[in-house]
Scaffold this motif. Structure first.
Motif, PDB file in Angstrom:
ATOM      1  N   GLN A 209      26.691  89.622  29.205  1.00 33.42           N
ATOM      2  CA  GLN A 209      25.691  90.169  28.293  1.00 33.42           C
ATOM      3  C   GLN A 209      25.307  91.605  28.536  1.00 33.42           C
ATOM      4  N   GLY A 210      26.076  92.322  29.409  1.00 35.67           N
ATOM      5  CA  GLY A 210      25.714  93.710  29.712  1.00 35.67           C
ATOM      6  C   GLY A 210      25.397  94.459  28.429  1.00 35.67           C
ATOM      7  N   ASN A 211      24.279  95.148  28.419  1.00 38.26           N
ATOM      8  CA  ASN A 211      23.912  95.861  27.207  1.00 38.26           C
ATOM      9  C   ASN A 211      24.286  97.331  27.336  1.00 38.26           C
TER      10      ASN A 211
ATOM     11  N   PHE B 258      31.917  94.771  44.847  1.00 31.42           N
ATOM     12  CA  PHE B 258      33.108  94.358  44.090  1.00 31.42           C
ATOM     13  C   PHE B 258      32.630  94.109  42.660  1.00 31.42           C
ATOM     14  N   HIS B 259      32.966  94.981  41.730  1.00 32.83           N
ATOM     15  CA  HIS B 259      32.461  94.782  40.355  1.00 32.83           C
ATOM     16  C   HIS B 259      33.372  95.540  39.390  1.00 32.83           C
ATOM     17  N   PRO B 260      33.584  94.981  38.183  1.00 32.42           N
ATOM     18  CA  PRO B 260      34.478  95.665  37.230  1.00 32.42           C
ATOM     19  C   PRO B 260      33.967  97.037  36.784  1.00 32.42           C
TER      20      PRO B 260
ATOM     21  N   ASP C  85      27.061  93.898  49.197  1.00 31.34           N
ATOM     22  CA  ASP C  85      26.338  94.384  48.005  1.00 31.34           C
ATOM     23  C   ASP C  85      26.736  93.441  46.864  1.00 31.34           C
ATOM     24  N   VAL C  86      26.737  93.938  45.637  1.00 28.24           N
ATOM     25  CA  VAL C  86      26.997  93.056  44.499  1.00 28.24           C
ATOM     26  C   VAL C  86      28.374  92.374  44.627  1.00 28.24           C
ATOM     27  N   PHE C  87      28.388  91.075  44.491  1.00 30.15           N
ATOM     28  CA  PHE C  87      29.584  90.230  44.512  1.00 30.15           C
ATOM     29  C   PHE C  87      30.383  90.307  45.823  1.00 30.15           C
TER      30      PHE C  87
ATOM     31  N   PHE D  85      28.238  83.498  42.795  1.00 30.12           N
ATOM     32  CA  PHE D  85      28.096  84.824  42.173  1.00 30.12           C
ATOM     33  C   PHE D  85      26.725  84.990  41.518  1.00 30.12           C
ATOM     34  N   GLY D  86      25.820  84.071  41.789  1.00 31.40           N
ATOM     35  CA  GLY D  86      24.473  84.196  41.222  1.00 31.40           C
ATOM     36  C   GLY D  86      24.433  83.863  39.745  1.00 31.40           C
ATOM     37  N   THR D  87      25.303  82.938  39.316  1.00 34.84           N
ATOM     38  CA  THR D  87      25.307  82.511  37.914  1.00 34.84           C
ATOM     39  C   THR D  87      24.634  81.149  37.814  1.00 34.84           C
TER      40      THR D  87
ATOM     41  N   ALA E 131      19.559  93.243  39.543  1.00 30.27           N
ATOM     42  CA  ALA E 131      20.986  93.077  39.207  1.00 30.27           C
ATOM     43  C   ALA E 131      21.726  94.414  39.277  1.00 30.27           C
ATOM     44  N   ILE E 132      21.746  95.147  38.192  1.00 32.78           N
ATOM     45  CA  ILE E 132      22.563  96.364  38.143  1.00 32.78           C
ATOM     46  C   ILE E 132      21.761  97.556  37.597  1.00 32.78           C
ATOM     47  N   GLU E 133      22.464  98.683  37.420  1.00 30.72           N
ATOM     48  CA  GLU E 133      21.786  99.917  37.011  1.00 30.72           C
ATOM     49  C   GLU E 133      21.431  99.942  35.525  1.00 30.72           C
TER      50      GLU E 133
END
Ligand SMILES: NC(=O)C1=CN([C@@H]2O[C@H](COP(=O)(O)OP(=O)(O)OC[C@H]3O[C@@H](n4cnc5c(N)ncnc54)[C@H](O)[C@@H]3O)[C@@H](O)[C@H]2O)C=CC1
Ligand SMILES: O=C(O)CCC(=O)C(=O)O
Length: 426
Positions: A4-6, A87-89, A158-160, A277-279, A305-307
């Motif tokens: 759902q990243g906006n 580790f993140h796309p 860090d993330v993932f 993965f925190g889902t 979560a993220i920026e």
């Protein structure tokens, strides 16, 4: 499942979403306020070192995939650089650079003998097998081994990424160096020299900041309504701590959407069902979007979560009186100003999320001395550090009539600037 990243929608606005640019803007302001000459800004505006690596990984189907990774080292005037690996796309060079600068600021704020470092690999671990992840983690360490080490640059989660990934990285480093070297990395499993309390440390630090901020705003945590975006390491432990403190966790979100209940969510159930993965929201049909979560009626909002989640588009719609940034860089500069104008108390990322690196430092100290502390000792030390850091920044912000982000940057850059000057770099 659709993430759902906006981000795409938000990129179309004129707002500056470049996290490196924004960080540089605040660093410049902080150094100006402290009276440093422009050379200091020239040194601090970028990491002193950035390594880009290509990591070939044998995939389970027999093919080879080549991943791009980075390690940025911002400034090592005070000591080794330190910071997590993501580790993140959506990892980019700019993001890793900004993340390394934020690590320097955190080290300054909680007074650790480190500079900032950060790493990242462009990949999606949610679509990789356990063995592929192991090969990627080991490949990354082989690729960066020349510039990292217990006295040079010390990675962490860090993330993932998590303690298993830290364990593979430690093992690979120990093989390359031909000695067991637990101080090379932190966030390890306790049986490999990890510290008690590291897993929950980021959330503990955030909890302390929430408690201190609530006192300033006259909010009683019991029955306060809190919403948390992100249900991974930082967000899920935080939900537990808030629930245990008697607060009502009315909303949580992960990468796929959000859950909301005005009477409070069943946190124990969600913790039990979340994946590594925190889902967790995928288990429910009735979901809100991530954007909607940020705008729900609550007293305390925690982006974890993220920026670039709170922007000029939604800042005015935020109803919480306190925003505590567990994530790195969740609020743009424009949104920071809007929140501040609206009287929202914003506790910035470089302060709120510094509990993780603080306990990582404790882990490194324990590795160096070969003598290990109880969880209670770790928590007491963390409590002292966080309360002091919050108080320093809050007082400076009030005294100078500036927002807490600028105050945090002023405190965060100072020691690094002084150390760089004594070394004759500027
Ligand atoms: N783990 C640590 O010790 C520390 C983490 N942080 C920061 O806290 C934040 C969260 O990190 P962790 O909890 O460790 O990561 P994690 O990997 O354990 O959890 C990440 C969470 O963010 C969600 N997420 C991922 N992509 C998303 C997207 N596009 N939109 C909305 N949600 C998304 C995931 O679903 C998951 O719930 C990051 O900004 C990280 O840099 C800061 C300091 C220390
Ligand atoms: O524990 C550490 O060393 C670093 C944690 C981190 O990456 C962060 O604070 O963003």
């Amino acid at each position: 499942m659709e993430e759902q990243g906006n981000q795409d929608k938000k990129k179309k606005t004129a707002e500056n979403m470049n996290v490196l640019d924004s960080t540089q803007t605040v660093i410049k302001k902080a150094l100006d306020k402290l009276g440093y000459p422009k050379e200091v800004y020239e040194l601090m505006k970028e990491p002193m070192r950035l390594l880009t690596v290509r990591i070939p990984v044998k995939m389970d189907d027999g093919s080879t995939k080549v991943f791009t990774g980075y390690r940025a080292q911002h400034n090592d005037a005070i000591g080794p650089t330190k910071g997590g690996v993501r580790f993140h796309p959506n990892v980019t060079e700019q993001e890793v650079k900004a993340l390394s600068i934020w690590m320097s600021l955190k080290a300054g704020i909680v007074d650790l003998p480190y500079g900032g470092g950060k790493g990242g690999i462009i990949c999606d671990p949610r679509n990789m097998s356990f063995h592929e992840l192991e090969r990627l983690s080991r490949g990354y360490v082989r690729a960066i081994s020349q510039i990292v080490g217990p006295t040079k640059d010390i990675p962490a989660p860090d993330v993932f990424t998590n303690s298993q990934i830290m364990a593979w990285m430690l093992d690979e480093y120990s093989r390359i160096r031909e000695f067991d070297s637990p101080g090379f990395i932190t966030g390890k499993p306790v049986v490999l020299g990890g510290s008690h309390g590291r897993e929950s440390a980021t959330a503990k630090g955030v909890t302390i900041c929430i408690r201190e901020a609530a006192k300033k705003k006259g909010i009683d945590l019991k029955d306060a309504r809190i919403a948390i975006q992100g249900f991974g390491n930082a967000g899920s432990f935080l939900a537990k701590f808030m629930h245990d403190a008697g607060a009502k966790v009315v909303g949580v979100a992960d990468a796929y959407g959000a859950l909301y209940d005005s009477d409070g969510l069943d946190i124990d159930y969600l913790l039990d069902r979340r994946d590594s993965f925190g889902t967790v929201t995928n288990l429910f049909k009735d979901r809100l979007s991530n954007d909607e979560l940020l705008e729900i009626d609550c007293d305390i909002l925690v982006p974890a979560a993220i920026e670039n989640q709170i922007t000029e588009k939604n800042a005015d719609l935020i109803k919480a009186g306190i925003v505590v940034e567990a994530a790195n860089g969740p609020t743009t500069l424009q949104a920071t100003k809007i929140l501040s104008d609206n009287g929202v108390l914003l506790v910035p990322d470089v302060l709120a999320s510094s509990g993780g690196v603080t306990v990582s430092y404790f882990e490194w100290v324990q590795n160096n001395q070969g003598y290990y502390w109880t969880e209670e000792e770790v928590e007491n030390k963390l409590e002292q550090v966080m309360v002091q850091a919050f108080d320093n920044i809050y007082r400076l912000a009030h005294g100078r009539r500036i927002d807490m982000r600028l105050a945090a940057y002023m405190i965060g850059v100072r020691k690094m600037a002084e150390a760089s000057r004594f070394r004759g770099w500027i």
